[in-house]
Design a protein around this motif. Sequence first.
Motif, PDB file in Angstrom:
ATOM      1  N   TYR A  63       5.512   3.884   1.620  1.00 55.64           N
ATOM      2  CA  TYR A  63       5.228   2.529   1.166  1.00 55.64           C
ATOM      3  C   TYR A  63       5.230   1.595   2.371  1.00 55.64           C
ATOM      4  O   TYR A  63       6.151   1.634   3.199  1.00 55.64           O
ATOM      5  CB  TYR A  63       6.276   2.065   0.155  1.00 55.64           C
ATOM      6  CG  TYR A  63       6.297   2.879  -1.127  1.00 55.64           C
ATOM      7  CD1 TYR A  63       5.744   2.380  -2.306  1.00 55.64           C
ATOM      8  CD2 TYR A  63       6.869   4.150  -1.160  1.00 55.64           C
ATOM      9  CE1 TYR A  63       5.757   3.112  -3.486  1.00 55.64           C
ATOM     10  CE2 TYR A  63       6.887   4.899  -2.326  1.00 55.64           C
ATOM     11  CZ  TYR A  63       6.336   4.381  -3.479  1.00 55.64           C
ATOM     12  OH  TYR A  63       6.340   5.120  -4.642  1.00 55.64           O
ATOM     13  N   ASN A 121      -3.182  -0.962  -2.377  1.00 60.15           N
ATOM     14  CA  ASN A 121      -3.472  -0.186  -3.579  1.00 60.15           C
ATOM     15  C   ASN A 121      -3.447  -1.083  -4.803  1.00 60.15           C
ATOM     16  O   ASN A 121      -2.859  -2.165  -4.793  1.00 60.15           O
ATOM     17  CB  ASN A 121      -2.437   0.931  -3.751  1.00 60.15           C
ATOM     18  CG  ASN A 121      -2.558   2.013  -2.704  1.00 60.15           C
ATOM     19  OD1 ASN A 121      -1.918   1.958  -1.678  1.00 60.15           O
ATOM     20  ND2 ASN A 121      -3.414   2.993  -2.968  1.00 60.15           N
ATOM     21  N   ASN A 122      -4.070  -0.597  -5.866  1.00 59.81           N
ATOM     22  CA  ASN A 122      -3.904  -1.227  -7.172  1.00 59.81           C
ATOM     23  C   ASN A 122      -2.724  -0.562  -7.873  1.00 59.81           C
ATOM     24  O   ASN A 122      -2.642   0.668  -7.928  1.00 59.81           O
ATOM     25  CB  ASN A 122      -5.171  -1.088  -8.015  1.00 59.81           C
ATOM     26  CG  ASN A 122      -6.285  -1.997  -7.522  1.00 59.81           C
ATOM     27  OD1 ASN A 122      -6.039  -3.162  -7.221  1.00 59.81           O
ATOM     28  ND2 ASN A 122      -7.492  -1.469  -7.410  1.00 59.81           N
ATOM     29  N   TRP A 123      -1.830  -1.399  -8.383  1.00 57.41           N
ATOM     30  CA  TRP A 123      -0.580  -0.914  -8.952  1.00 57.41           C
ATOM     31  C   TRP A 123      -0.509  -1.227 -10.440  1.00 57.41           C
ATOM     32  O   TRP A 123      -0.975  -2.269 -10.889  1.00 57.41           O
ATOM     33  CB  TRP A 123       0.622  -1.572  -8.255  1.00 57.41           C
ATOM     34  CG  TRP A 123       0.701  -1.267  -6.801  1.00 57.41           C
ATOM     35  CD1 TRP A 123       0.021  -1.879  -5.800  1.00 57.41           C
ATOM     36  CD2 TRP A 123       1.484  -0.247  -6.186  1.00 57.41           C
ATOM     37  NE1 TRP A 123       0.329  -1.320  -4.592  1.00 57.41           N
ATOM     38  CE2 TRP A 123       1.241  -0.312  -4.793  1.00 57.41           C
ATOM     39  CE3 TRP A 123       2.385   0.702  -6.656  1.00 57.41           C
ATOM     40  CZ2 TRP A 123       1.837   0.545  -3.882  1.00 57.41           C
ATOM     41  CZ3 TRP A 123       2.990   1.549  -5.750  1.00 57.41           C
ATOM     42  CH2 TRP A 123       2.719   1.475  -4.376  1.00 57.41           C
ATOM     43  N   GLN A 134      -3.298  -5.766  -7.550  1.00 62.54           N
ATOM     44  CA  GLN A 134      -2.662  -5.871  -6.239  1.00 62.54           C
ATOM     45  C   GLN A 134      -1.244  -6.441  -6.363  1.00 62.54           C
ATOM     46  O   GLN A 134      -0.906  -7.093  -7.360  1.00 62.54           O
ATOM     47  CB  GLN A 134      -3.488  -6.777  -5.329  1.00 62.54           C
ATOM     48  CG  GLN A 134      -4.886  -6.243  -5.005  1.00 62.54           C
ATOM     49  CD  GLN A 134      -4.832  -5.081  -4.030  1.00 62.54           C
ATOM     50  OE1 GLN A 134      -4.326  -5.208  -2.930  1.00 62.54           O
ATOM     51  NE2 GLN A 134      -5.382  -3.940  -4.448  1.00 62.54           N
ATOM     52  N   GLN A 160       0.827  -1.202   0.000  1.00 56.70           N
ATOM     53  CA  GLN A 160       0.000   0.000   0.000  1.00 56.70           C
ATOM     54  C   GLN A 160       0.864   1.256   0.000  1.00 56.70           C
ATOM     55  O   GLN A 160       2.046   1.214   0.357  1.00 56.70           O
ATOM     56  CB  GLN A 160      -0.937   0.018   1.205  1.00 56.70           C
ATOM     57  CG  GLN A 160      -0.238   0.148   2.551  1.00 56.70           C
ATOM     58  CD  GLN A 160      -1.207   0.192   3.725  1.00 56.70           C
ATOM     59  OE1 GLN A 160      -2.418   0.040   3.551  1.00 56.70           O
ATOM     60  NE2 GLN A 160      -0.688   0.385   4.927  1.00 56.70           N
ATOM     61  N   TYR A 161       0.233   2.362  -0.407  1.00 57.23           N
ATOM     62  CA  TYR A 161       0.926   3.650  -0.545  1.00 57.23           C
ATOM     63  C   TYR A 161       0.053   4.689   0.130  1.00 57.23           C
ATOM     64  O   TYR A 161      -1.077   4.939  -0.295  1.00 57.23           O
ATOM     65  CB  TYR A 161       1.096   3.952  -2.030  1.00 57.23           C
ATOM     66  CG  TYR A 161       1.749   5.276  -2.384  1.00 57.23           C
ATOM     67  CD1 TYR A 161       3.129   5.391  -2.473  1.00 57.23           C
ATOM     68  CD2 TYR A 161       0.972   6.402  -2.660  1.00 57.23           C
ATOM     69  CE1 TYR A 161       3.724   6.588  -2.820  1.00 57.23           C
ATOM     70  CE2 TYR A 161       1.563   7.605  -3.019  1.00 57.23           C
ATOM     71  CZ  TYR A 161       2.930   7.696  -3.097  1.00 57.23           C
ATOM     72  OH  TYR A 161       3.530   8.889  -3.454  1.00 57.23           O
ATOM     73  N   THR A 162       0.576   5.300   1.235  1.00 52.53           N
ATOM     74  CA  THR A 162      -0.220   6.251   1.996  1.00 52.53           C
ATOM     75  C   THR A 162       0.632   7.470   2.318  1.00 52.53           C
ATOM     76  O   THR A 162       1.686   7.353   2.944  1.00 52.53           O
ATOM     77  CB  THR A 162      -0.720   5.623   3.316  1.00 52.53           C
ATOM     78  OG1 THR A 162      -1.403   4.403   3.025  1.00 52.53           O
ATOM     79  CG2 THR A 162      -1.660   6.571   4.037  1.00 52.53           C
ATOM     80  N   THR A 209       4.374   4.219  -8.590  1.00 53.86           N
ATOM     81  CA  THR A 209       3.213   4.824  -7.929  1.00 53.86           C
ATOM     82  C   THR A 209       1.959   4.068  -8.334  1.00 53.86           C
ATOM     83  O   THR A 209       1.844   3.566  -9.457  1.00 53.86           O
ATOM     84  CB  THR A 209       3.076   6.308  -8.314  1.00 53.86           C
ATOM     85  OG1 THR A 209       3.107   6.439  -9.744  1.00 53.86           O
ATOM     86  CG2 THR A 209       4.190   7.130  -7.694  1.00 53.86           C
ATOM     87  N   PRO A 210       0.991   3.946  -7.406  1.00 51.48           N
ATOM     88  CA  PRO A 210      -0.213   3.168  -7.681  1.00 51.48           C
ATOM     89  C   PRO A 210      -1.252   3.964  -8.467  1.00 51.48           C
ATOM     90  O   PRO A 210      -1.086   5.162  -8.731  1.00 51.48           O
ATOM     91  CB  PRO A 210      -0.715   2.839  -6.281  1.00 51.48           C
ATOM     92  CG  PRO A 210      -0.292   4.012  -5.459  1.00 51.48           C
ATOM     93  CD  PRO A 210       1.026   4.445  -6.026  1.00 51.48           C
ATOM     94  N   GLU A 211      -2.304   3.307  -8.796  1.00 48.72           N
ATOM     95  CA  GLU A 211      -3.439   3.942  -9.475  1.00 48.72           C
ATOM     96  C   GLU A 211      -3.965   5.079  -8.604  1.00 48.72           C
ATOM     97  O   GLU A 211      -4.154   4.932  -7.394  1.00 48.72           O
ATOM     98  CB  GLU A 211      -4.538   2.901  -9.695  1.00 48.72           C
ATOM     99  CG  GLU A 211      -5.727   3.397 -10.489  1.00 48.72           C
ATOM    100  CD  GLU A 211      -6.746   2.295 -10.682  1.00 48.72           C
ATOM    101  OE1 GLU A 211      -7.258   2.148 -11.808  1.00 48.72           O
ATOM    102  OE2 GLU A 211      -7.016   1.549  -9.711  1.00 48.72           O
TER     103      GLU A 211
END
Length: 501
Positions: free
Chosen positions: A346, A356-358, A495, A340-342, A364-366
């Motif tokens: 990471y 996240n969807n990558w 994912q 996940q990316y918040t 970087t994710p969607e």
Amino acid sequence: MKMFTIKSGLASMLALLLFVSSCSKDNTQAVISEGTTVRLNIGEAFAKTDPAKAASVGRTYASSTQTLEIPFDNQYTLVATLTAELAPASGLKASNRAATVSTGTDQKTLKQGTIYYVAIFDAAGGYKETKSFTQGNAVQDFAIEKGKYTFVIYASGSNKTLPSIAVGTTLSEVNFEGLTADQDFMLDQVVFEVKDGQNILNADLEHLFTQVTLKFDASAIGTVSSISGATIEPSNAAVDVNLATSALTHKGSVSPVVFNLKNTNGTVINSDSTFIATAATTSGKISLSGVSIGGSAARTISSGNWNLRPGVKYVLEFKLKAPLGGINGGGYIWAPGNLQYTNGKYSFAAPNQLGNNWYYNWLTPEGAGVAPTYHDMLDYKVERDPCKLVSAEWRTPSQAEYNILLATSGAATDWQYKYNGVEGVFYGSTDLQAMSANPSASIFFPSIIGGTTPYWTSTNISTDADMSTAVSLQFGGYNKPSTASGVDSKEKAFQIRCVRN
């Protein structure tokens, strides 16, 4: 010319004869001018930084830090660092006026109680006499006739017996044979003209053998339950030293040397200084035996290809890294949750949550940053792997690693048990109740309703849905789009479950 060599094991009778000879010679010396003295200021040094002199005696000195990561088990990693302690450039070697001599900071004081010897040779290299002193015992000085001399100062750092020099020997002929690493032989040579008055002779005794101190630091995790032993190699059984050039000739069998550990359990384990006699090598090896951390099964740790140099003092430190987390499945350590990316950071999501969807092999994710195009990502590249931004130990799994996980016995794919209400698949046991009660002991792949959540791999496969479990969890690295369809599957976002390197 005949070579004079005198070994450490000479009988006491020879020592007595030398003493008598020295006394006789002293009685026939010319009268020394009153007040003509040499005062000694003796220090010690490691890792000489003068490349010109290092070349002249056939030795080189290491200045860099060497680091190696060593897996301990599926939970812990050891970071081994070998650091050379460098000595500053030498200061004044001699002076004829005490008032003009600065003690400076470039000389490390010789250890108190060390017995050192001053062998005196005249301008032609002829041996005159040897005087002995003990560091810390009164003023270190002696009277001498003015003139040009070469002073050879030497000592055993462990105060072990050293060879003596025979009467009638010239400096070029003096060869100390059969020295051993535990004698910690130190040597310096000063060419000096003694003048009327008080003369100050500064000397830095260089350690000619390699010294290593070991430290094992488990403070990041807890404590070391035990270490039964530690060794370092290679070390030759004996060394010959030419006093005129400091050249070393290594002889005899090669074997490991044991570290004397001050303690064998606790947060930090330390050793005494250990000396080895080795020529310059890139094949140094350090071994630890019976290592148990936090009550773990004792094991042996061995690391090789260390760069070791004679005359260098090293500190070898093992640091236990905090566990990276993760779960063993199919022989690999899998991240505890999806990537996940918040807020620009990471990390891994909770085991029962989607990350996240990558995009394929994109940092970087969607929904964050610019979406890639097909031409941005023709092939997988490790520098574009977002898993490594959690830490360098993680990466996107390959298709083969997923295959191994899928083939692992104990896959629990029955949907009647969920993890905190989230559908998914457990790997690690067929006991679904146990897995749902203790998910940290197994690998859980969360899914959207219907079990069709795809996961990226780092390797391409033939079709978009070629890899699937019994519940249709897809693990796919997607190929280039066909010209006919124009479908760019790599621009889709899925994912990622990272795996440990």
